[in-house]
Each structure stands twice: as structure tokens, then as C-alpha cells.
Design a protein around this motif. Structure first.
Motif, short mmCIF file in Angstrom:
data_model
loop_
_atom_site.label_atom_id
_atom_site.label_comp_id
_atom_site.label_asym_id
_atom_site.label_seq_id
_atom_site.Cartn_x
_atom_site.Cartn_y
_atom_site.Cartn_z
N ARG A 189 0.83 -1.21 0.00
CA ARG A 189 0.00 0.00 0.00
C ARG A 189 0.86 1.25 0.00
NH1 ARG A 189 -1.00 2.95 4.15
NH2 ARG A 189 -0.50 1.30 5.66
N ARG A 248 2.41 1.89 -3.36
CA ARG A 248 1.46 2.49 -4.31
C ARG A 248 1.30 3.98 -4.02
NH1 ARG A 248 -1.40 -2.33 -3.25
NH2 ARG A 248 -2.78 -1.20 -1.81
N ASP A 249 1.19 4.33 -2.73
CA ASP A 249 1.02 5.75 -2.38
C ASP A 249 2.22 6.58 -2.80
OD1 ASP A 249 -1.39 5.08 -1.30
OD2 ASP A 249 -0.72 5.11 0.80
N ASP A 268 2.31 7.37 -6.53
CA ASP A 268 1.25 8.24 -7.05
C ASP A 268 1.84 9.60 -7.43
OD1 ASP A 268 -0.97 9.71 -7.64
OD2 ASP A 268 -2.04 9.28 -5.78
#
Length: 612
Positions: free
Chosen positions: A565, A568-569, A572
Motif C-alpha cells: 500500500r 502504491r502511495d 502516485d
């Protein structure tokens, strides 16, 4: 990965390497062997570009990163963990830049690169390497200036391993290690994913780690595939084949020469005789197979003494009154014992050795010994303290004042010092020759007990095999401290474990001890003290182990999901506008990575326990 072509190197007018050629493929782990003084360490320096060759070339891919243990040991107030982490200069520079960067695009580039090189996992990885080499969690945070030279060399080795270069060069990496750290290093290098070239004289270490053996002999390089045992067998067969071919050629030459000698004056056979003369001229002689002169050790037979030679009765020993290093020692040494001391450096092996040798007095309890007991004591400092301005003959003659010259030379000859080497200045001897001379000096009066503390550090493989043979046939008792497992396994019939402030017989063999050591390394890597006991702890029931494994697997899965997670952050594009958010997420990512590393280590420990 590495291409050596027609390499030539000379030193002081002597040719060490002459038009040697070899290619080493990417990903191979190569052990370099050869007699002392043939130029193995010199070749590593040539590959590392520390010295320049006199001819030929050494090539490797332009972008490949090369690593080697630093010759100068680290010093100052930095801690071992800081020194190891600083060895990855790219990571250190990126982290430093990340603290001051303000441009969002540059911040993104830095974080992406840090992610690519797994910078978040670096502290845990450095701690694991240091723990494997003997540094527990507290020791990793002590100033490097508080450590001896041998321990600083371990930090330098840890730094080279941590960087994980494309080509790693190691010169006798186990020399400054105890058997515990050598066992860990063996496992680490077996899993090394890139190319490794190492000089080593440890037979078991080479058999376990190396995928090929590079032999430096007669100024040439020959690469053999497989383990050291495979190399030795292949080389022996090649030498036998060469000798057989030479003998057949010599027989053919003699036959043709006999025909020429018999018929050269006879007109009817003159043409045939002439053709054989030409054939003899064209025949390229096959050189006799070059075999190294055998190394010898011959310990004199001691006078028999009754058992025990030495007995310790609840003894305590140390260097300061009231502060014993070891206590509760109830041990005995009998005339035919072959005892090996196990235990990590710093646990008191040298202290126990000095007590047994009579160099230290027991401050409590008692030490009793046979009145006629003679002890031959070998330690590394003795090799370094030889009188360099004298010859081996002069030093031996001083120890044997009543002996005639042939007797002195005979004693030296039993350790491989013939007329030529016995009269050479000790300063000109190799490290292996100095070690052999020290062994000759300490055994000149036929001791009943040999105490040898790391006797193999300067000996090549052939000399180690000769030492094994001499120790197994020696009529006295032997107490040995060594990191060479091959030597330990072939010589020892009893093991003593020095740990937790005492020394006791170890109930098991070297393989049992290896399992115990590697379990302790895992504990140290997770922040605990590696506990060494006389025998493995009682095993947990399989049902309990399976329950803990399931819980740990669930934890690993949860942490892995959190890590994904965060990745992915951080990937971004919108986050580039919020530098503070990037910093917070990066810190959280590093914390989760450390927790994940510890959870995976716990899972491995539990899985090993279940398998056992």
C-alpha cells in the motif's frame, strides 16, 4: 564478468605470473588456490587495479561495481553499524540529499531510487551481517575505537559484504574469524547472487562455497569447475596422464635413437636412419609433471606420563583479582586426548588456554599437573615475534645449546627446512614458513601436550593436510583452537564449549554445533543476545510450533500488504506536490520493512525448529 588475457607480473626481478589467461563467467563463486608465495593475493590486487601488470590485460564490464575488503581497518568514534551503512555511498548520498531537497521532481527521483536499491531495508541487512560476524545488538553501537584489530577487520569485511558488488574479491576471509563466524560466512557466501573470487586455504569452506577452483601454479592460471575435492581429483588425474604420456614419448625417443645409433653408418638403412633423426628433431618433449615438494611436520615422541596430565577442580581464572573470566571449571586432559575448544571470540578460549598452559594461575579452585609435564604452546603472536634478523638455524640452535649442528639441522628438516631455507633470514620467509618454524621451535623438547591457537592462519592447504597427519599420529595430547572445520573434524575426539563464563564438554559433533550457532545468529540479528549452551534447548511440541508459524505467516502477510500500500502511495504522481507527506510515508515504509524483516527471520527460525 572477468577476462584475464596474457597477464604478466614481476616483482623484484622474479616473475610471479607469466602470460596467464582465464575467463570467469558472471554469477560464479571462484576459490583461488596455490602454494604460499605463488601470487594469489597479488592477483587480487591486480584485478582491483591497486597495482598495474607488466603485460596483458584484465577486463570487466564498464558498469560493474567491484568490492574488496579495505586494507586499512576503520577507526574513530563511529559505530560498526554506521561504518557498514556508510559503505553504500549511493544510499548515503541519496539520504543526505533527501533531507535538503526542495524540488518535487528531484524528491520523487530520490525516493524512487531509494526504493529501487531497497534503502529502507539496509539497517536490518547491515545488522544481520554484523550479527553473523559476531557483533550482538549492543556491540554494533559501540565506537569502533574500542575494538581490537581483528574485530575491526570483521567490520571491514561486513562493509564489503553489505555493498554486494558485482565482483567481490576476498583474501582469506576466515583468517580473523572464529569457527562460529566462519560458519555464518560460509552460508552467506553460498547464497551470494553475484560474482565472487576468494583466496582461501580452508578446504571445507571451499567445498561448500565455491562453484569453481582457480589454480595458480607454475606462473599460470587454470580454472576447474566444481568443488575443491573435484579440483584435487581432476588435477591428480591430469598429472598422472601427463606423466604417462611423457613416459611413452621417452620410450619412443629411446627406441628411435637406438635405431639411429645402430644403422646410421649402414648404407642400406641410412635413409631410414635419417628420417628418424628428423622425427626426433620434430618431437616436442613433454615436460615432466611439476609436483610441489611435500610439506612435512614431524613432532618428536614425548616420554609417557600417567593420566591426567592436567586436572581443573572448580577453578576460576581471570586477569584482575575478584573478576574471573571463567569459573566453575571441572575439566581434565589425558595423555591421548584430542580436544577442540569451541565458543565465540571474547568468551574466554584464550584465557582457558593460558590456564591450561600454565601461563595464568587459578585464582580459585585448583589446577594440578604432572610434575614432568612439558607443554608446547602455539599462538599467533609468537609467529609475529620471531627474531627477523636471525635464521631458522640460529633460533633453533639457541634452544638446543648442547646439540651438534647435524642434530639442529635434522630437527629443522622435520618441518621442511632443508639446507637452503634453514640459512635464510626469517624476515625473508613466507607466513607459512614462519608458522612452520614456530611449530618446530615449540616442539624441540618433545612436549607431552600441544596447545595450538589458530595454527593454520598462514598455512596453505597442503601444509594443513600435513599438520592434520602429524597431529593424528602424535603420541602426546592436543588442545586446539581453530576456525578450520576440516582440521577440527579430522583431529578432534572431544569438544569443549567455552560460553556463559565457563567451559564444559559439548555433547554433539561439529554439525550439531553449527545448528546451535546459526540459531544464535538469528537471535542476535533480532536484537537479542546469541545464547550458547552446552546442548540445544528442548524442542517445542510440533503443534505449538505450527501454531506460531501460522501466526507469523499472518503477520508477514499483513506487513507485506501494508508495504505494498505504501509503495502504491509513494508511486502516485499527485504526492510530488507534498514533500512532507513523502517524508512521512518513507519513514512509515522503513518501519514496516524492519518489522517485516524480523517477522521473516522469526518464521525461518520456527520453520527450522519444526523441520528438526
Amino acid at each position: 564478468m572477468l577476462d584475464i588475457t596474457d597477464l604478466v607480473y614481476r616483482i623484484a626481478g622474479r616473475t610471479l605470473i607469466d602470460r596467464a589467461t582465464v575467463q570467469i563467467a558472471d554469477g560464479h563463486r571462484i576459490g583461488m588456490v596455490g602454494r604460499n608465495g605463488t601470487g594469489k593475493s597479488t592477483l587480487l590486487k591486480l584485478i582491483a587495479r591497486e597495482i598495474e601488470p607488466d603485460g596483458g590485460s584484465i577486463a570487466m564490464p564498464r558498469a560493474a561495481k567491484l568490492g574488496m575488503v579495505a586494507q586499512e581497518t576503520p577507526s574513530g568514534d563511529e559505530t560498526p553499524i554506521d561504518i557498514v551503512l556508510a559503505a553504500d555511498t549511493e544510499r548515503a548520498q541519496l539520504l543526505d540529499e533527501a533531507e535538503h531537497a526542495t524540488d518535487p521532481e528531484r524528491i520523487s527521483d530520490i525516493q524512487t531510487r531509494l526504493f529501487d536499491i531497497e534503502a529502507h531495508a539496509a539497517p536490518a541487512r547491515a545488522a544481520i551481517i554484523l550479527a553473523g560476524l559476531g557483533f550482538n545488538a549492543e556491540q554494533q553501537l559501540r565506537p569502533i575505537s574500542s575494538y581490537s584489530g581483528g574485530w575491526r577487520m570483521r567490520v571491514a569485511l561486513a562493509a564489503a559484504l553489505f555493498v554486494e558488488p558485482d565482483l567481490l574479491l576476498l583474501d582469506e576471509p576466515t583468517n580473523h574469524l572464529d569457527i562460529e563466524a566462519a560458519m555464518w560466512l560460509e552460508g552467506f557466501l553460498k547464497a551470494y547472487p553475484k560474482t565472487l573470487v576468494m583466496v582461501s586455504h580452508d578446504r571445507d569452506f571451499l567445498n561448500s562455497v565455491a562453484t569453481g577452483i582457480l589454480h595458480l601454479e607454475n606462473q599460470k592460471l587454470i580454472l576447474y569447475s566444481g568443488s575443491y575435492d573435484t579440483f584435487e581429483r581432476t588435477r591428480r588425474e591430469r598429472l598422472a596422464q601427463t606423466e604417462s604420456m611423457r613416459e611413452k614419448q621417452e620410450a619412443a625417443r629411446k627406441h628411435m635413437q637406438a635405431f639411429v645409433d645402430r644403422f646410421k653408418a649402414k648404407a642400406s638403412k641410412a635413409r631410414q636412419a635419417q628420417s628418424r633423426v628428423k622425427a626426433l628433431a620434430r618431437m616436442e618433449p613433454i615436460a615432466a609433471a611439476m609436483r610441489d615438494q611435500a610439506v612435512r611436520f614431524n613432532f618428536p615422541e614425548p616420554a609417557p606420563l600417567p593420566a591426567p596430565l592436567i586436572a581443573l577442580d572448580h577453578a576460576a581464572v581471570g586477569y584482575a583479582p575478584g573478576k574471573p573470566i571463567l569459573r566453575g571449571l571441572d575439566l581434565r586432559v589425558d595423555p591421548d586426548d584430542r580436544i577442540v575448544l569451541l565458543g565465540a571470540n571474547g568468551n574466554g578460549k584464550s584465557t582457558l588456554v593460558k590456564l591450561l598452559a600454565g601461563r595464568l594461575n587459578a585464582e580459585a579452585g585448583g589446577r594440578s599437573a604432572s610434575g614432568k609435564l612439558k607443554v608446547g604452546y602455539f599462538a599467533q603472536h609468537q609467529v609475529d615475534e620471531l627474531e627477523l634478523t636471525e635464521t631458522p638455524f640460529q633460533q633453533m640452535a639457541r634452544l638446543m645449546p648442547d646439540a651438534r649442528e647435524p642434530q639442529v639441522r635434522g630437527r629443522l628438516g622435520q618441518f621442511g627446512f632443508g639446507q637452503d631455507r634453514a640459512n635464510v633470514l626469517i624476515s625473508a620467509l613466507s607466513g607459512g614458513e614462519k608458522a612452520r618454524l614456530t611449530l618446530a621451535l615449540i616442539t624441540h623438547d618433545a612436549p607431552n601436550l600441544l596447545i595450538l591457537d589458530e595454527p593454520t592462519n598462514h598455512l596453505d592447504i597442503e601444509a594443513r593436510e600435513a599438520l592434520i597427519e602429524a597431529l593424528t599420529t602424535y603420541a602426546g595430547a592436543v588442545i586446539l583452537v581453530s576456525h578450520d572445520r576440516h582440521l577440527v573434524e579430522l583431529v578432534a575426539d572431544r569438544l569443549w564449549l567455552v560460553a556463559d563464563g565457563t567451559a564444559k564438554p559439548f555433547d554433539g559433533d561439529v554439525d550439531d554445533y553449527k545448528k546451535l550457532v546459526l540459531g544464535g545468529v538469528r537471535a542476535a540479528a533480532q536484537g537479542g543476545e546469541p545464547k550458547q549452551k552446552n546442548a540445544p534447548k528442548p524442542k517445542k511440541p510440533p503443534a505449538e510450533l505450527r501454531r506460531q508459524i501460522r501466526e507469523t505467516e499472518a503477520l508477514v502477510a499483513r506487513l507485506s500488504a501494508d508495504k505494498a500500500r505504501l509503495e502504491r502511495d509513494l508511486a502516485d504522481p499527485a504526492i510530488h506536490q507534498a514533500p512532507a507527506r513523502i517524508t512521512a510515508l518513507s519513514k512509515e515504509q522503513a518501519d514496516i520493512a524492519r518489522a517485516l524483516e524480523q517477522a521473516e527471520l522469526r518464521w525461518l527460525t520456527l520453520a527450522d525448529g519444526l523441520e528438526a
